[in-house]
Design a protein around this motif. Sequence first.
Motif, short mmCIF file in Angstrom:
data_model
loop_
_atom_site.label_atom_id
_atom_site.label_comp_id
_atom_site.label_asym_id
_atom_site.label_seq_id
_atom_site.Cartn_x
_atom_site.Cartn_y
_atom_site.Cartn_z
N ARG A 4 1.02 -1.02 0.07
CA ARG A 4 -0.17 -0.03 -0.39
C ARG A 4 0.82 1.11 -0.18
NH1 ARG A 4 -4.76 -0.71 -1.83
NH2 ARG A 4 -5.39 1.23 -0.59
N ILE A 5 0.01 2.36 -0.66
CA ILE A 5 0.89 3.89 -0.60
C ILE A 5 1.54 4.13 0.86
CG2 ILE A 5 -0.49 5.41 -0.62
CD1 ILE A 5 1.50 5.42 -2.79
N ILE A 110 9.99 17.65 7.67
CA ILE A 110 9.58 17.09 6.07
C ILE A 110 8.72 15.54 6.29
CG2 ILE A 110 10.49 15.39 4.52
CD1 ILE A 110 12.75 17.72 4.28
N SER A 111 9.27 14.99 7.99
CA SER A 111 8.77 13.67 8.25
C SER A 111 7.09 13.88 8.54
CB SER A 111 10.00 12.86 9.47
OG SER A 111 9.65 12.14 10.09
N ILE A 112 6.97 15.44 9.22
CA ILE A 112 5.84 15.06 9.30
C ILE A 112 4.57 15.00 8.17
CG2 ILE A 112 4.04 17.28 10.23
CD1 ILE A 112 6.33 17.60 12.49
N VAL A 113 5.46 15.45 7.01
CA VAL A 113 4.52 15.30 5.92
C VAL A 113 4.09 14.52 5.65
CG1 VAL A 113 4.82 16.18 3.64
CG2 VAL A 113 5.28 18.04 4.70
N PHE A 114 5.39 12.97 5.38
CA PHE A 114 5.19 12.25 4.71
C PHE A 114 3.97 11.32 6.30
CE2 PHE A 114 9.54 12.52 2.96
CZ PHE A 114 8.42 12.21 1.51
N LEU A 115 4.35 11.95 7.18
CA LEU A 115 3.36 11.05 8.20
C LEU A 115 1.84 11.45 8.04
CD1 LEU A 115 5.33 11.24 11.41
CD2 LEU A 115 4.94 8.57 10.53
N ALA A 116 2.02 12.46 7.82
CA ALA A 116 0.62 13.28 7.85
C ALA A 116 -0.40 11.72 6.20
CB ALA A 116 0.29 15.15 6.99
N LEU A 117 0.36 12.49 5.42
CA LEU A 117 0.03 11.61 4.45
C LEU A 117 -0.24 10.35 3.96
CD1 LEU A 117 2.84 13.29 1.14
CD2 LEU A 117 0.23 13.42 1.95
N ALA A 118 0.47 9.34 5.17
CA ALA A 118 0.54 8.25 5.53
C ALA A 118 -1.28 8.00 6.16
CB ALA A 118 1.26 7.58 6.02
N LYS A 120 -3.83 10.12 6.22
CA LYS A 120 -4.45 9.91 5.13
C LYS A 120 -4.74 8.78 4.19
CE LYS A 120 -6.04 13.45 1.64
NZ LYS A 120 -5.86 13.91 0.45
N ALA A 121 -4.28 8.37 4.20
CA ALA A 121 -4.23 7.04 3.02
C ALA A 121 -4.51 5.63 3.76
CB ALA A 121 -2.38 6.73 2.55
N ILE A 122 -4.44 5.35 5.48
CA ILE A 122 -4.49 4.65 6.19
C ILE A 122 -6.51 5.37 6.92
CG2 ILE A 122 -4.11 3.91 8.28
CD1 ILE A 122 -1.74 4.34 8.19
N LYS A 123 -6.21 6.02 6.57
CA LYS A 123 -7.95 6.81 6.92
C LYS A 123 -9.16 6.30 5.86
CE LYS A 123 -10.99 8.80 9.05
NZ LYS A 123 -12.21 8.31 9.48
#
Length: 136
Positions: A4-5, A110-118, A120-123
């Motif tokens: 998954r993404i 940068i890590s916060i951006v990747f975690l927020a995207l993750a 969002k995909a989990i949700k």
Amino acid sequence: MLQRIQTIYLLCAALVSAGLIFVFNLWVTQNDIVIFAKDEVLYLGLFLGSALLSIISIFMYKNRKSQFMLGRLNIILNFILLGFFVYQSLNLSGETAVSEKGIGMLLPVISIVFLALANKAIKKDEDLVKSVDRLR
């Protein structure tokens, strides 16, 4: 489910938190001493803790709620790390301790951006599973 993404996003967050801290410096002192995260135990521990949470979250793919919760916890950890960096850079006036800020201070962002995207995909995955359960 490892394809998954959100796995890619979490892996990128782990690489930023664990790998790039040895490449980019945090700051340069007045005496031209370059400070990396490995030189400060607190920052090294927080960065590696963030990377560990990302790796653990990758393998929690069967339980999306706990994966989402670990992502939120990791975002909070990165905000704490960012707060320490802001405190360190603004604590002493006249730039007595920190003469030049390095790009390593932006790694938590940068890590916060990747975690927020993750997250969002989990949700999105969780909502998809709930919608399929309603149809049964």
